[in-house]
Motif scaffolding. Sequence first.
Motif, PDB file in Angstrom:
ATOM      1  N   PRO A 234      64.616 -24.418 -78.970  1.00  0.00           N
ATOM      2  CA  PRO A 234      64.160 -23.453 -77.961  1.00  0.00           C
ATOM      3  C   PRO A 234      65.133 -23.344 -76.787  1.00  0.00           C
ATOM      4  CG  PRO A 234      62.435 -25.049 -78.484  1.00  0.00           C
ATOM      5  CD  PRO A 234      63.692 -25.533 -79.130  1.00  0.00           C
ATOM      6  N   ASP A 235      65.280 -22.131 -76.291  1.00  0.00           N
ATOM      7  CA  ASP A 235      66.066 -21.909 -75.084  1.00  0.00           C
ATOM      8  C   ASP A 235      65.375 -22.579 -73.900  1.00  0.00           C
ATOM      9  OD1 ASP A 235      67.831 -20.240 -76.455  1.00  0.00           O
ATOM     10  OD2 ASP A 235      66.834 -18.390 -75.803  1.00  0.00           O
ATOM     11  N   VAL A 236      66.150 -22.887 -72.894  1.00  0.00           N
ATOM     12  CA  VAL A 236      65.628 -23.336 -71.602  1.00  0.00           C
ATOM     13  C   VAL A 236      65.978 -22.200 -70.648  1.00  0.00           C
ATOM     14  CG1 VAL A 236      65.786 -25.083 -69.790  1.00  0.00           C
ATOM     15  CG2 VAL A 236      66.034 -25.759 -72.189  1.00  0.00           C
ATOM     16  N   VAL A 237      65.046 -21.277 -70.456  1.00  0.00           N
ATOM     17  CA  VAL A 237      65.344 -20.055 -69.701  1.00  0.00           C
ATOM     18  C   VAL A 237      64.164 -19.632 -68.831  1.00  0.00           C
ATOM     19  CG1 VAL A 237      66.996 -19.164 -71.400  1.00  0.00           C
ATOM     20  CG2 VAL A 237      64.596 -18.536 -71.586  1.00  0.00           C
ATOM     21  N   ALA A 238      64.474 -18.805 -67.866  1.00  0.00           N
ATOM     22  CA  ALA A 238      63.498 -18.147 -67.005  1.00  0.00           C
ATOM     23  C   ALA A 238      64.184 -16.905 -66.454  1.00  0.00           C
ATOM     24  CB  ALA A 238      63.066 -19.073 -65.864  1.00  0.00           C
ATOM     25  N   LYS A 239      63.422 -16.004 -65.919  1.00  0.00           N
ATOM     26  CA  LYS A 239      63.997 -14.802 -65.310  1.00  0.00           C
ATOM     27  C   LYS A 239      64.685 -15.168 -63.999  1.00  0.00           C
ATOM     28  CE  LYS A 239      61.297 -11.204 -67.365  1.00  0.00           C
ATOM     29  NZ  LYS A 239      60.530  -9.987 -67.172  1.00  0.00           N
ATOM     30  N   GLY A 240      65.796 -14.474 -63.733  1.00  0.00           N
ATOM     31  CA  GLY A 240      66.458 -14.575 -62.445  1.00  0.00           C
ATOM     32  C   GLY A 240      67.194 -15.872 -62.160  1.00  0.00           C
ATOM     33  N   LEU A 241      67.676 -16.562 -63.196  1.00  0.00           N
ATOM     34  CA  LEU A 241      68.426 -17.803 -62.989  1.00  0.00           C
ATOM     35  C   LEU A 241      69.731 -17.531 -62.233  1.00  0.00           C
ATOM     36  CD1 LEU A 241      68.068 -19.264 -66.593  1.00  0.00           C
ATOM     37  CD2 LEU A 241      66.935 -20.124 -64.532  1.00  0.00           C
TER      38      LEU A 241
ATOM     39  N   ARG B 107      68.085 -11.351 -66.729  1.00  0.00           N
ATOM     40  CA  ARG B 107      68.837 -10.996 -65.543  1.00  0.00           C
ATOM     41  C   ARG B 107      69.309 -12.196 -64.704  1.00  0.00           C
ATOM     42  NH1 ARG B 107      65.299  -6.724 -62.733  1.00  0.00           N
ATOM     43  NH2 ARG B 107      67.073  -6.756 -61.330  1.00  0.00           N
ATOM     44  N   PRO B 108      70.002 -13.152 -65.322  1.00  0.00           N
ATOM     45  CA  PRO B 108      70.603 -14.205 -64.507  1.00  0.00           C
ATOM     46  C   PRO B 108      71.753 -13.617 -63.683  1.00  0.00           C
ATOM     47  CG  PRO B 108      71.446 -14.341 -66.738  1.00  0.00           C
ATOM     48  CD  PRO B 108      70.366 -13.274 -66.739  1.00  0.00           C
ATOM     49  N   ARG B 109      72.141 -14.299 -62.609  1.00  0.00           N
ATOM     50  CA  ARG B 109      73.295 -13.832 -61.825  1.00  0.00           C
ATOM     51  C   ARG B 109      74.574 -13.955 -62.636  1.00  0.00           C
ATOM     52  NH1 ARG B 109      72.671 -16.940 -56.348  1.00  0.00           N
ATOM     53  NH2 ARG B 109      70.480 -16.512 -56.106  1.00  0.00           N
ATOM     54  N   TRP B 110      74.691 -15.081 -63.355  1.00  0.00           N
ATOM     55  CA  TRP B 110      75.891 -15.364 -64.151  1.00  0.00           C
ATOM     56  C   TRP B 110      75.506 -15.809 -65.546  1.00  0.00           C
ATOM     57  CZ3 TRP B 110      80.941 -14.704 -62.728  1.00  0.00           C
ATOM     58  CH2 TRP B 110      81.197 -14.488 -61.369  1.00  0.00           C
ATOM     59  N   LEU B 111      76.238 -15.356 -66.529  1.00  0.00           N
ATOM     60  CA  LEU B 111      76.200 -15.885 -67.889  1.00  0.00           C
ATOM     61  C   LEU B 111      77.471 -16.704 -68.039  1.00  0.00           C
ATOM     62  CD1 LEU B 111      75.191 -16.072 -70.847  1.00  0.00           C
ATOM     63  CD2 LEU B 111      76.593 -14.026 -71.295  1.00  0.00           C
ATOM     64  N   ALA B 112      77.328 -17.978 -68.378  1.00  0.00           N
ATOM     65  CA  ALA B 112      78.482 -18.868 -68.542  1.00  0.00           C
ATOM     66  C   ALA B 112      78.567 -19.294 -69.998  1.00  0.00           C
ATOM     67  CB  ALA B 112      78.341 -20.089 -67.641  1.00  0.00           C
ATOM     68  N   VAL B 113      79.510 -18.714 -70.726  1.00  0.00           N
ATOM     69  CA  VAL B 113      79.696 -19.039 -72.142  1.00  0.00           C
ATOM     70  C   VAL B 113      80.636 -20.231 -72.235  1.00  0.00           C
ATOM     71  CG1 VAL B 113      80.458 -18.195 -74.397  1.00  0.00           C
ATOM     72  CG2 VAL B 113      79.317 -16.634 -72.791  1.00  0.00           C
TER      73      VAL B 113
ATOM     74  N   ASP C 139      73.612  -6.260 -64.384  1.00  0.00           N
ATOM     75  CA  ASP C 139      74.141  -6.791 -63.123  1.00  0.00           C
ATOM     76  C   ASP C 139      74.660  -8.216 -63.266  1.00  0.00           C
ATOM     77  OD1 ASP C 139      73.519  -4.455 -61.745  1.00  0.00           O
ATOM     78  OD2 ASP C 139      71.502  -5.160 -61.235  1.00  0.00           O
ATOM     79  N   THR C 140      74.590  -8.775 -64.454  1.00  0.00           N
ATOM     80  CA  THR C 140      75.003 -10.162 -64.682  1.00  0.00           C
ATOM     81  C   THR C 140      76.509 -10.252 -64.871  1.00  0.00           C
ATOM     82  OG1 THR C 140      72.859 -10.717 -65.682  1.00  0.00           O
ATOM     83  CG2 THR C 140      74.713 -12.183 -66.184  1.00  0.00           C
TER      84      THR C 140
END
Length: 181
Positions: A18-25, A115-121, A147-148
């Motif tokens: 499972p992902d560890v996620v939430a809106k607006g990270l 919609r996180p501020r940044w996606l870090a691959v 906007d990410t």
Amino acid sequence: MARFTPEELEAARDRVVPDVVAKGLHVLFCGINPGLMTAATGHHFARPGNRFWPVLHRSGFTPRLLKPSEQRELLSYGLGITNVVARASARADELSAEEYREGGRLLAAKVERLRPRWLAVVGVTAYRAAFDDRKAQVGPQSRTIGDTRVWVLPNPSGLNAHWTLDTMAEEFARLREAAGG
């Protein structure tokens, strides 16, 4: 850490982590795909020798070194984890080009929704394959998803020997500073 037999690790290929996620990270970290140890434990970056957790702490993202089993604490720091490809494998080179492309498409949809501020691959090769950007380098990218903003980080695998713990932590810290942390 629990010990697993080769048979138990092989059986983990069928498990979904499972992902560890939430809106607006602030930052959504994105691994390549779950390794077999991650699939067996259900905890991201669980393989001993993977440097994700030490680098995350050393770069200032977390106030202490978290264990993979404490991954849900990331949410309290505005951080999350997902993967480009959901399928577990022993090595990333077991993934097909099509899996990377489909993973990139699904990841973009997830980012648009969360919609996180940044996606870090974490892994320039994975980023290049998932987003068909053969010239991408480690660091901030011109690409955005909605906007990410997007940042490519070095792969924290112990196999990535040309990045040390210190140089990786420096790159992660650059992202932390850009993310306002």
